[in-house]
Design an enzyme around this catalytic site. Structure first.
Site, PDB file in Angstrom:
ATOM      1  N   SER A 153       0.737  -1.208  -0.114  1.00  7.45           N
ATOM      2  CA  SER A 153      -0.037  -0.071  -0.075  1.00  7.45           C
ATOM      3  C   SER A 153       0.759   1.331  -0.057  1.00  7.45           C
ATOM      4  O   SER A 153       2.031   1.067  -0.549  1.00  7.45           O
ATOM      5  CB  SER A 153      -0.789  -0.003   1.177  1.00  7.45           C
ATOM      6  OG  SER A 153      -1.960   1.105   1.328  1.00  7.45           O
ATOM      7  N   ASN A 154       0.457   2.349   0.262  1.00 12.72           N
ATOM      8  CA  ASN A 154       1.035   3.622   0.231  1.00 12.72           C
ATOM      9  C   ASN A 154       0.612   4.491   1.783  1.00 12.72           C
ATOM     10  O   ASN A 154      -0.334   4.323   2.267  1.00 12.72           O
ATOM     11  CB  ASN A 154       0.974   4.320  -0.888  1.00 12.72           C
ATOM     12  CG  ASN A 154      -0.677   4.589  -1.155  1.00 12.72           C
ATOM     13  OD1 ASN A 154      -1.017   5.638  -0.409  1.00 12.72           O
ATOM     14  ND2 ASN A 154      -0.884   3.989  -2.083  1.00 12.72           N
ATOM     15  N   TYR A 155       1.160   5.698   1.763  1.00 16.81           N
ATOM     16  CA  TYR A 155       0.937   6.522   2.978  1.00 16.81           C
ATOM     17  C   TYR A 155      -0.148   7.425   2.911  1.00 16.81           C
ATOM     18  O   TYR A 155      -0.584   8.180   3.778  1.00 16.81           O
ATOM     19  CB  TYR A 155       2.212   7.200   3.450  1.00 16.81           C
ATOM     20  CG  TYR A 155       3.368   6.726   3.843  1.00 16.81           C
ATOM     21  CD1 TYR A 155       3.326   5.827   5.045  1.00 16.81           C
ATOM     22  CD2 TYR A 155       4.592   6.554   2.972  1.00 16.81           C
ATOM     23  CE1 TYR A 155       4.387   5.357   5.501  1.00 16.81           C
ATOM     24  CE2 TYR A 155       5.487   5.908   3.662  1.00 16.81           C
ATOM     25  CZ  TYR A 155       5.625   5.325   4.817  1.00 16.81           C
ATOM     26  OH  TYR A 155       6.673   4.394   5.313  1.00 16.81           O
ATOM     27  N   SER A 156      -0.901   7.290   1.690  1.00 20.81           N
ATOM     28  CA  SER A 156      -2.298   7.961   1.560  1.00 20.81           C
ATOM     29  C   SER A 156      -3.511   7.829   3.108  1.00 20.81           C
ATOM     30  O   SER A 156      -3.561   6.791   3.388  1.00 20.81           O
ATOM     31  CB  SER A 156      -3.026   7.898   0.383  1.00 20.81           C
ATOM     32  OG  SER A 156      -4.211   8.367   0.411  1.00 20.81           O
ATOM     33  N   ALA A 161      -4.723   7.531  -4.008  1.00 18.08           N
ATOM     34  CA  ALA A 161      -3.298   7.238  -4.424  1.00 18.08           C
ATOM     35  C   ALA A 161      -3.600   5.688  -4.825  1.00 18.08           C
ATOM     36  O   ALA A 161      -3.391   4.647  -3.711  1.00 18.08           O
ATOM     37  CB  ALA A 161      -2.593   7.344  -3.232  1.00 18.08           C
TER      38      ALA A 161
END
Ligand code: C5P
Length: 219
Positions: free
Chosen positions: A29-32, A96
């Site tokens: 995943s990502n930091y969004s 994101a």
């Protein structure tokens, strides 16, 4: 007091990250955080729009008066967006979306092996925004470009390639901008080459300035 200037419009907003499963206990995943997209959804609602929010995993509360559809992966986000895009007059893609997902999802938790390296094969996710750009109709289509370098060049490229009406260029290396903070520093780029540079402001304020700009575009 807020104007009711989005009355009659249906705004579809995507927000948050996506999660791409590796096995039953792991994901990419990502930091969004979803903060920017949720701010847009709230602002549009306050200004009288009907709002559909397609959200990846986020800890944020459901905005009052907004229909929220919760999704996990990019594939699910695509399905939800395509199911609801026809009724939208304005689409803002603040999510994101993970560009890649594991090519194979393991059915059982992957075990540790005696090798020092493990290769994970990834395959490309569909680009939801490009898909929308291909079937735009009379909708106003807005994307985001979160970059760590060559911000304007990358943003302009996405604006053109994805057939957008506006792109929000977001330098995520700046301290009070980007993922998981309550402020943002953005520029709004349009296909005619124009560029509106906004100073640091809250994401709520960015949301309103963005909606102002979208309304101006819609004439
Ligand atoms: O190409 P990039 O991911 O930087 O483009 C960002 C924009 O495209 C964002 O508006 C994002 O929501 C959208 N996007 C998408 N589907 C993807 C990747 C990005 O809709 N698979």
């Amino acid at each position: 007091t807020l104007p009711n200037d989005l009355a009659g419009e249906t705004v579809l907003v995507t927000a948050g990250p996506t999660r791409e499963e590796i096995d039953p206990v792991r994901y990419i995943s990502n930091y969004s955080s979803g903060k920017m997209g949720y701010a847009i959804a709230r602002a549009a609602r306050l200004r009288g729009a009907k709002v559909v929010l397609v959200s990846g995993p986020s800890a944020l509360p459901q905005p009052v008066g907004v229909e929220r559809i919760c999704v996990t992966s990019a594939a699910e986000m695509k399905e939800a967006v395509l199911a609801r895009c026809d009724e939208a007059t304005i689409i803002v893609k603040a999510a994101a979306v993970a560009d890649y997902r594991p090519a194979h999802r393991a059915e059982h938790k992957m075990k540790k092996h005696n090798t020092d390296a493990l290769n994970l094969e990834l395959e490309k996710n569909p680009d939801i925004l490009s898909e929308l750009g291909r079937r735009k109709g009379h909708r106003t289509l807005v994307g985001f470009a979160a970059e760590t370098r060559d911000l304007l060049e990358n943003a302009r490229k996405k604006l053109t390639e994805k057939n957008l009406d506006l792109i929000v260029a977001n330098d995520i290396t700046q301290q009070h901008a980007g993922f998981d903070v309550d402020t943002n520093v953005v520029r709004l780029l349009a296909p005619d080459g124009s560029e509106e540079i906004l100073p640091e402001m809250s994401k709520d304020e960015v949301a309103h300035r963005l909606l102002d700009r979208i309304l101006a575009l819609r004439g």
